[in-house]
Design an enzyme around this catalytic site. Structure first.
Site, short mmCIF file in Angstrom:
data_model
loop_
_atom_site.label_atom_id
_atom_site.label_comp_id
_atom_site.label_asym_id
_atom_site.label_seq_id
_atom_site.Cartn_x
_atom_site.Cartn_y
_atom_site.Cartn_z
N CYS A 193 0.82 -1.22 0.00
CA CYS A 193 0.00 0.00 0.00
C CYS A 193 0.85 1.27 0.00
O CYS A 193 0.30 2.36 -0.17
CB CYS A 193 -0.90 0.04 1.23
SG CYS A 193 -1.96 -1.39 1.45
N HIS A 212 -6.05 1.31 5.52
CA HIS A 212 -6.54 0.45 4.44
C HIS A 212 -7.11 -0.83 5.04
O HIS A 212 -6.46 -1.48 5.86
CB HIS A 212 -5.42 0.09 3.47
CG HIS A 212 -5.82 -0.92 2.43
ND1 HIS A 212 -6.98 -0.80 1.69
CD2 HIS A 212 -5.23 -2.07 2.01
CE1 HIS A 212 -7.08 -1.81 0.86
NE2 HIS A 212 -6.04 -2.61 1.04
N HIS A 214 -10.00 -4.43 4.50
CA HIS A 214 -10.70 -5.34 3.59
C HIS A 214 -12.06 -5.74 4.18
O HIS A 214 -12.47 -6.90 4.06
CB HIS A 214 -9.86 -6.59 3.34
CG HIS A 214 -8.57 -6.33 2.64
ND1 HIS A 214 -7.54 -7.25 2.60
CD2 HIS A 214 -8.12 -5.25 1.96
CE1 HIS A 214 -6.53 -6.75 1.93
NE2 HIS A 214 -6.84 -5.53 1.53
N GLU A 239 -27.92 8.81 9.55
CA GLU A 239 -27.36 9.52 10.69
C GLU A 239 -25.83 9.49 10.71
O GLU A 239 -25.17 10.47 11.03
CB GLU A 239 -27.91 8.92 12.00
CG GLU A 239 -27.37 9.58 13.26
CD GLU A 239 -27.79 11.04 13.40
OE1 GLU A 239 -27.15 11.75 14.20
OE2 GLU A 239 -28.75 11.46 12.71
N ASP A 410 -17.04 40.49 -7.36
CA ASP A 410 -15.90 39.76 -6.80
C ASP A 410 -14.84 39.68 -7.91
O ASP A 410 -15.13 39.97 -9.08
CB ASP A 410 -16.37 38.37 -6.37
CG ASP A 410 -15.28 37.57 -5.69
OD1 ASP A 410 -14.30 38.17 -5.21
OD2 ASP A 410 -15.41 36.33 -5.65
N SER A 551 -13.16 42.58 -2.92
CA SER A 551 -12.34 41.37 -2.87
C SER A 551 -11.57 41.32 -1.56
O SER A 551 -11.32 42.35 -0.93
CB SER A 551 -11.35 41.35 -4.05
OG SER A 551 -10.43 40.31 -3.92
N LYS A 585 -16.08 39.30 3.99
CA LYS A 585 -17.05 39.11 2.90
C LYS A 585 -18.18 38.16 3.25
O LYS A 585 -19.18 38.11 2.54
CB LYS A 585 -16.32 38.62 1.64
CG LYS A 585 -15.29 39.60 1.11
CD LYS A 585 -14.65 39.10 -0.16
CE LYS A 585 -15.60 39.19 -1.33
NZ LYS A 585 -14.99 38.71 -2.60
#
Length: 656
Positions: A193, A212, A214, A239, A410, A551, A585
Site C-alpha cells: 500500500c 486500508h 478489507h 445519521e 468579486d 475582494s 465578505k
C-alpha cells in the site's frame, strides 16, 4: 471364609494400586515439559504468540470493582492519546470544553525523536490489532500509515498478522518514500500500500493517517451496482453521515469507486484521479477489494473508518430490500415538519421554483473560494447549460440597467481566473525573491524581516486556527535554524515557507505587493481578466451603471491587477474598490458598509460572486440582486449555490 477374605483383599489392593497409578499418570501428564534450551525473550524482535513465546501478562489493575474504577476512571487505553476527543472537520466552540485531539501530532511534541518513533510504532501495532478484531485486516491484509508534521512517515509491514505485530516490525520513511529506519525484525517487506499512502499525503496535505482495510461490507458495497460500472456510491439521509467528515444527515455522500488491479501500486493513478474529483470525501473504495480512509489525525481516521463501515453495512442491507440508498426518503416524520424544514434540502442536485422563497439556514455548509492560492477544481456539472425550467437560474437573472444601476463584483472566479494568483503571481514572487532582496538596501530588508517576524508571532497567537498555528511553528523553526545568518537569507526563507503554507499575513502581503508592482510596471506581469469583462464594463459605462470591486485582496492589489490587465488599464471604469477593511465578505454588515460608502440603498446593488457564503451574507444584508458566477475551475456548487440565479458570462447581465 478363607477364600472369600483372600478375594476381598486382592480386589482392594488392586483398586488401591490402580488409583495410585492413575493419580501418578495424571500428575505426569499435566506437568510442563522442560526443554534443554531456554525460550526466546519476549523482547526479542519478531517473537510473539505465533512463535509460542508469550507468557501471561500481569494485570495492570486487579479484577475488582475498585480496580475497574481506577482503570476506566482516568486511564485512556489508546497509546499516545491524551484527550480522546476527535473532531470531524474544523470543529466548533465546544472543542474547548472537550479538550484537544492529538491532531497534527500534539501528543508527541514533547518527546525525543526516539520516544516519538517508539510511541507511534506501538500505536500502529495497537490499531492494527483493533482492526483485525473488526474484520478489516484478516490474514495479513490491511495496513496503516501515520505521518508527523516533521515529515516522518511510519508504516506497517507486509506479510505479518496484524494482531501479532509489535513496534519492532514498523518501517520509518521520509516524505520521498525512502526507508530511514528499517524494522528491527529481519526480512520484512514494505506494505504494498505504500505508494498509495503517498498519493493521499500529496493530494491532502493535512492528512496525518491513512487506513486500508478489507471489510466485507466495503467489498459488497462496490457490488451494489451489479454491472460493476459505477464510479461512485451515493448515500443520503443516514445519521452516520455525520461521522465521515464534511457531511450532515441530509447531505449526499459520494464515495468514489476505482477498479482493482493485480497489485496495489497499480492503483495509484486511479486513486489520485478519484481524490481530485471528489474533494469532499475522505475515502476511496476499491472494487472487490476494500477501502482507503484518511483523516487529519489517527483518531479522526479511525472514527471515519468506523463510520464508513457502518454506512456500507446499511447500504448493502437496504439494497437487499430493493430500496435505492441514494434516493431521498418518500415519507417519514420530517415530511410533516414546518414548510421551510421539510423542503430545505429537497435535492442535492436540483431545486424547484417554490424553493426560492425559503430563507437560507446560517449553519448550512457552503462551498467557499478564498482569495489567493486557490487551484482550479472540477466543476463540470455546474457548467452544463440549464435545460429545466425548474432550476432557479431560469428565473431571475437581473438585467442592467433595468434591474439595477450599481454592480458590485468579486474578482477571483468572476472577473479573473481563480488560479491566477497561484499560477502567475505566487511563482513570480517565489522565483524572484532572492534577486529582489539583493537589489534593495539593508534598511529595507531589515524592515521586511521585522514585519515578517510580527507575522510569525501573530500566526502563533491564541485563537488562531490549527493550520495557521502550525505554519507559525514552522516559520519560527526556520528563524532558529538560520540563527545569525544575513537578514536577506532569513527574509527569503520566511517568504517561501509562508507562501508554501498559503499564509495570508500583513507583512507578507506588503512585500508581495511591492514585488508585483515592479512586475506590472516592467510589463512582465499582466492581470488576467475574462474576455466578457471588458464588454460588460463598456456596457455599464454607456448605460450609467456604477461598477465597484469587492475582494479579500487589498485595494492596492486590485488596482495593480486591473490597471495592468491583458485588456489594458481598466481602472477608469470603477466607481469604488473595497477590501476586508469594509468587513469580512461572509458577514452581512460588510455589504451594508459598502452601500453606505457608495451612497446608495443596499437594495439597489447587484452583487456577483462565485463564493456561496458571500452570496448568503449579501442576501441577508438585503442586496437587491445576488448572482452566482460559474466559471471553469471554480469551486463546485452545493444546493445552496443553486438557489441563486447564475451566469456563465458577465454579458448575461447586459440588458435594457
Amino acid at each position: 471364609a478363607t477364600k472369600t477374605a483372600t478375594k476381598t483383599a486382592t480386589k482392594t489392593a488392586t483398586k488401591t494400586a490402580t488409583k495410585r497409578a492413575l493419580k501418578t499418570t495424571t500428575k505426569t501428564a499435566t506437568k510442563p515439559r522442560t526443554k534443554s534450551s531456554a525460550k526466546p525473550s519476549l523482547s526479542t524482535p519478531g517473537f510473539g504468540w505465533a512463535n509460542g513465546a508469550i507468557s501471561p501478562h500481569p494485570t495492570m489493575y486487579p479484577y475488582s470493582r475498585n480496580g475497574s474504577i481506577e482503570r476506566y476512571g482516568s486511564m485512556r487505553r489508546w497509546i499516545g492519546a491524551d484527550s480522546g476527543w476527535s473532531r470531524i472537520g474544523d470543529g466548533d466552540p465546544l472543542d474547548a470544553v472537550h479538550g484537544s485531539s492529538s491532531k497534527k501530532g500534539d501528543d508527541f511534541k514533547n518527546m525525543s525523536k526516539e520516544e516519538e518513533a517508539q510511541t507511534i510504532k506501538a500505536l500502529i501495532a495497537q490499531l492494527c490489532e483493533s482492526f483485525y478484531h473488526c474484520g478489516w485486516a484478516q490474514g495479513t491484509g490491511g495496513g496503516l500509515s501515520i505521518r508527523t508534521d516533521a515529515g516522518r512517515v511510519f508504516v506497517a509491514p507486509s506479510g505479518l498478522q496484524k494482531e501479532d505485530m509489535t513496534a519492532d516490525d514498523m518501517f520509518e520513511l521520509d516524505m520521498e518514500g525512502a526507508v530511514v529506519v528499517p524494522p528491527k525484525t529481519p526480512n520484512l517487506k514494505l506494505s504494498a500500500c505504500t505508494p498509495l499512502w503517498y498519493v493521499v499525503f500529496k493530494e491532502r496535505p493535512n492528512v496525518r493517517c491513512v487506513i486500508h482495510g478489507h471489510a466485507m461490507s466495503a467489498v459488497l458495497a462496490t457490488l451494489i451496482d451489479k454491472t460493476e460500472k459505477s464510479t461512485v456510491l451515493k448515500l443520503t439521509h443516514l445519521e452516520m453521515l455525520k461521522g465521515v467528515g464534511n457531511h450532515s444527515y441530509d447531505d449526499m455522500l459520494e464515495v468514489p469507486i476505482i477498479d482493482n488491479r493485480p497489485s496495489e501500486d497499480q492503483l495509484a493513478p486511479q486513486m489520485e484521479e478519484a481524490i481530485k474529483k471528489y474533494p469532499k470525501c475522505n475515502a476511496v473504495l476499491v472494487r472487490r477489494h476494500g477501502i482507503y480512509v484518511w483523516g487529519d489525525s489517527w483518531e479522526q481516521a479511525k472514527c471515519q473508518a468506523e463510520s464508513f463501515e457502518h454506512l456500507f453495512q446499511v447500504a448493502v442491507q437496504i439494497a437487499q430490500l430493493g430500496v435505492d440508498i441514494s434516493a431521498l426518503p418518500t415519507g417519514g416524520t420530517f415530511k410533516v415538519e414546518t414548510e421551510e424544514n421539510s423542503r430545505k434540502k429537497r435535492s442535492a442536485e436540483v431545486l424547484t421554483e417554490e424553493d426560492s422563497a425559503l430563507p437560507v439556514e446560517k449553519k448550512a455548509k457552503m462551498a467557499v473560494a478564498g482569495f489567493n492560492a486557490a487551484s482550479n477544481l472540477n466543476n463540470e456539472d455546474d457548467l452544463v447549460l440549464i435545460k429545466s425550467s425548474t432550476e432557479t437560474s431560469a428565473r431571475t437573472i437581473p438585467l442592467l440597467p433595468k434591474d439595477s444601476k450599481v454592480l458590485l463584483l468579486d474578482i477571483e472566479g468572476c472577473t479573473t481566473s481563480i488560479s491566477f494568483v497561484k499560477d502567475v503571481l505566487f511563482p513570480f514572487v517565489s522565483r524572484d525573491i532572492e534577486s529582489y532582496v539583493s537589489s534593495v538596501s539593508d534598511e529595507v530588508v531589515a524592515d521586511y524581516l521585522s514585519k515578517l517576524k510580527n507575522d510569525v508571532h501573530a500566526l502563533m497567537a491564541e485563537g488562531q486556527s490549527e493550520t495557521r498555528r502550525q505554519a507559525g511553528v514552522k516559520c519560527e523553526a526556520i528563524l532558529k535554524e538560520l540563527g545569525e545568518k544575513k537578514d536577506g537569507d532569513r527574509v527569503v526563507s520566511l517568504v517561501r515557507a509562508m507562501m508554501g503554507g498559503d499564509v495570508k499575513a500583513t507583512g507578507l502581503k506588503a512585500l508581495q505587493g511591492t514585488m508585483w508592482k515592479s512586475g506590472y510596471a516592467s510589463g512582465e506581469l499582466k492581470g488576467h481578466v475574462y474576455p466578457d469583462f471588458k464588454f460588460l464594463l463598456d456596457w455599464c459605462s454607456s448605460k450609467g451603471v456604477k461598477v465597484a470591486i469587492y475582494s479579500s485582496g487589498s485595494i492596492g492589489a486590485q488596482k495593480l491587477l486591473f490597471g495592468n490587465s491583458i485588456e489594458g488599464d481598466l481602472t477608469k471604469y470603477f466607481s469604488g474598490h473595497f477590501d476586508t477593511t469594509s468587513g469580512p465578505k461572509v458577514e452581512s454588515g460588510s455589504y451594508k458598509n459598502i452601500a453606505e460608502s457608495m451612497g446608495v440603498d443596499v437594495s439597489e446593488i447587484t452583487f456577483v460572486s462565485d463564493a456561496e457564503a458571500e452570496l448568503v451574507a449579501a442576501e441577508e444584508a438585503g442586496i437587491g440582486n445576488v448572482v452566482m458566477s460559474v466559471r471553469s475551475g471554480n469551486v463546485k456548487m452545493t444546493y445552496i449555490g443553486k438557489r441563486f440565479p447564475r451566469v456563465y458570462s458577465l454579458m448575461q447581465l447586459c440588458g435594457v
